[in-house]
Design an enzyme around this catalytic site. Structure first.
Site, PDB file in Angstrom:
ATOM      1  N   ASP A 133      43.686  20.070  61.816  1.00  0.00           N
ATOM      2  CA  ASP A 133      42.655  19.052  62.012  1.00  0.00           C
ATOM      3  C   ASP A 133      42.774  18.033  60.905  1.00  0.00           C
ATOM      4  O   ASP A 133      43.432  18.274  59.890  1.00  0.00           O
ATOM      5  CB  ASP A 133      41.251  19.684  61.977  1.00  0.00           C
ATOM      6  CG  ASP A 133      40.977  20.367  60.636  1.00  0.00           C
ATOM      7  OD1 ASP A 133      40.375  19.724  59.751  1.00  0.00           O
ATOM      8  OD2 ASP A 133      41.382  21.530  60.448  1.00  0.00           O
ATOM      9  N   GLY A 184      43.589  21.202  56.577  1.00  0.00           N
ATOM     10  CA  GLY A 184      43.128  19.903  57.034  1.00  0.00           C
ATOM     11  C   GLY A 184      44.017  18.807  56.485  1.00  0.00           C
ATOM     12  O   GLY A 184      44.411  18.841  55.315  1.00  0.00           O
ATOM     13  N   GLU A 196      48.106  34.721  62.772  1.00  0.00           N
ATOM     14  CA  GLU A 196      49.407  34.474  62.153  1.00  0.00           C
ATOM     15  C   GLU A 196      50.016  35.768  61.635  1.00  0.00           C
ATOM     16  O   GLU A 196      51.220  36.012  61.788  1.00  0.00           O
ATOM     17  CB  GLU A 196      49.260  33.476  61.009  1.00  0.00           C
ATOM     18  CG  GLU A 196      48.876  32.089  61.452  1.00  0.00           C
ATOM     19  CD  GLU A 196      48.591  31.183  60.272  1.00  0.00           C
ATOM     20  OE1 GLU A 196      49.195  30.094  60.225  1.00  0.00           O
ATOM     21  OE2 GLU A 196      47.788  31.552  59.399  1.00  0.00           O
ATOM     22  N   GLU A 208      43.109  28.241  49.605  1.00  0.00           N
ATOM     23  CA  GLU A 208      43.781  29.357  48.940  1.00  0.00           C
ATOM     24  C   GLU A 208      45.018  29.001  48.118  1.00  0.00           C
ATOM     25  O   GLU A 208      45.301  29.642  47.103  1.00  0.00           O
ATOM     26  CB  GLU A 208      44.210  30.409  49.979  1.00  0.00           C
ATOM     27  CG  GLU A 208      43.096  31.069  50.741  1.00  0.00           C
ATOM     28  CD  GLU A 208      42.686  30.307  51.998  1.00  0.00           C
ATOM     29  OE1 GLU A 208      41.576  30.516  52.511  1.00  0.00           O
ATOM     30  OE2 GLU A 208      43.500  29.464  52.467  1.00  0.00           O
TER      31      GLU A 208
END
Length: 266
Positions: free
Chosen positions: A233, A91, A25, A210
């Site tokens: 996910d 997630g 990224e 984070e």
């Protein structure tokens, strides 16, 4: 006692800190910067330059709350940024939050903060705060711009290759969600752990490692933070995907598209 904190909006455009959770990224962001210059602090490479007409400092957050908090502190104290935008994967926890969707945090919380019985579970000791809220007007702007940037007609016109990748991975059109993002120093991959989190925090939409730590640093400095999470996910491991391919083909282009939509507006 209050469990919420809402910092003021930034008083001036100023310099924007961009934190990316994954190297791919960050590399995608750097590729879009025409004039980046590297500055090293505390073993981290910060890239100072411009993006979409704004002065920015881009940096890899590193993984985990302490590493991300250190990076955010350096952005604020050493580089004088007036706000931080964090982009990364997460997630999915909330019902209807699917792989390929994006969650914009309107609240952030550390799910592994527990100093009970001295303080209530999740509360940051000594603050009376458990949930940290970006400014509501900022979140409104972010959600509106991302829904436009990630709309099917926009992606088809500007990033047809991304549309092909979504289809090849069996993913539908991205939905932009708004809600609670929770953070902790654990990689969650079991249905049991996720069920426990949903029981304690039923409104949580996404879990990562984070964002809430960065939000706590921004709280201490009194500056706004924007946290954008692309769902890679379901945190209970019910969805299986080629993660490196997803990161390269979907999450990284999303990051560039989202920043392109946001930076002229915030």
């Amino acid at each position: 006692m209050s469990s919420d904190f809402r910092p003021p909006l930034s008083a001036s455009p100023g310099r924007i800190g961009i934190m990316a959770a994954m190297p791919a990224e960050l590399f995608a962001v750097l590729a879009a910067m025409p004039d980046e210059a590297r500055v090293t602090r505390a073993g981290r490479d910060f890239w100072v330059g411009h993006l979409h007409g704004r002065e920015v400092v881009a940096v890899l957050s590193r993984i985990g709350k302490v590493a991300a908090a250190t990076t955010a502190t350096l952005l604020l104290a050493e580089f004088g940024v007036t706000q931080i935008v964090f982009t990364g994967v997460a997630g999915g926890l909330g019902e209807g939050v699917k792989v390929g969707d994006v969650v914009v945090a309107d609240a952030l919380l550390q799910h592994d903060m527990d100093a009970s019985p001295l303080f209530p579970r999740f509360e940051l000791p000594g603050t009376d705060i458990s949930r940290l809220h970006p400014p509501r007007a900022l979140v409104d702007t972010v959600c509106r711009s991302l829904r436009e940037a990630l709309a099917p007609e926009t992606l088809a016109a500007r990033q047809p290759a991304l549309m092909e990748q979504l289809a090849s991975l069996g993913l539908g059109q991205p939905v932009v969600h708004r809600g609670l993002v929770i953070s902790g120093d654990q990689f969650l991959s079991s249905a049991r752990a996720c069920a426990a989190l949903r029981g304690a925090l039923p409104d949580a939409l996404a879990v990562e490692m984070e964002g809430a730590a960065v939000a706590q640093v921004c709280h201490d400095f009194g500056v706004p933070v924007t946290v954008l999470r692309t769902i890679s996910d379901r945190a209970d491991d019910t969805a299986h995907l080629d993660f490196p391919r997803f990161l390269e083909a979907v999450a990284s282009p999303y990051a560039v598209a989202m920043l392109g939509a946001l930076l002229p507006l915030i």
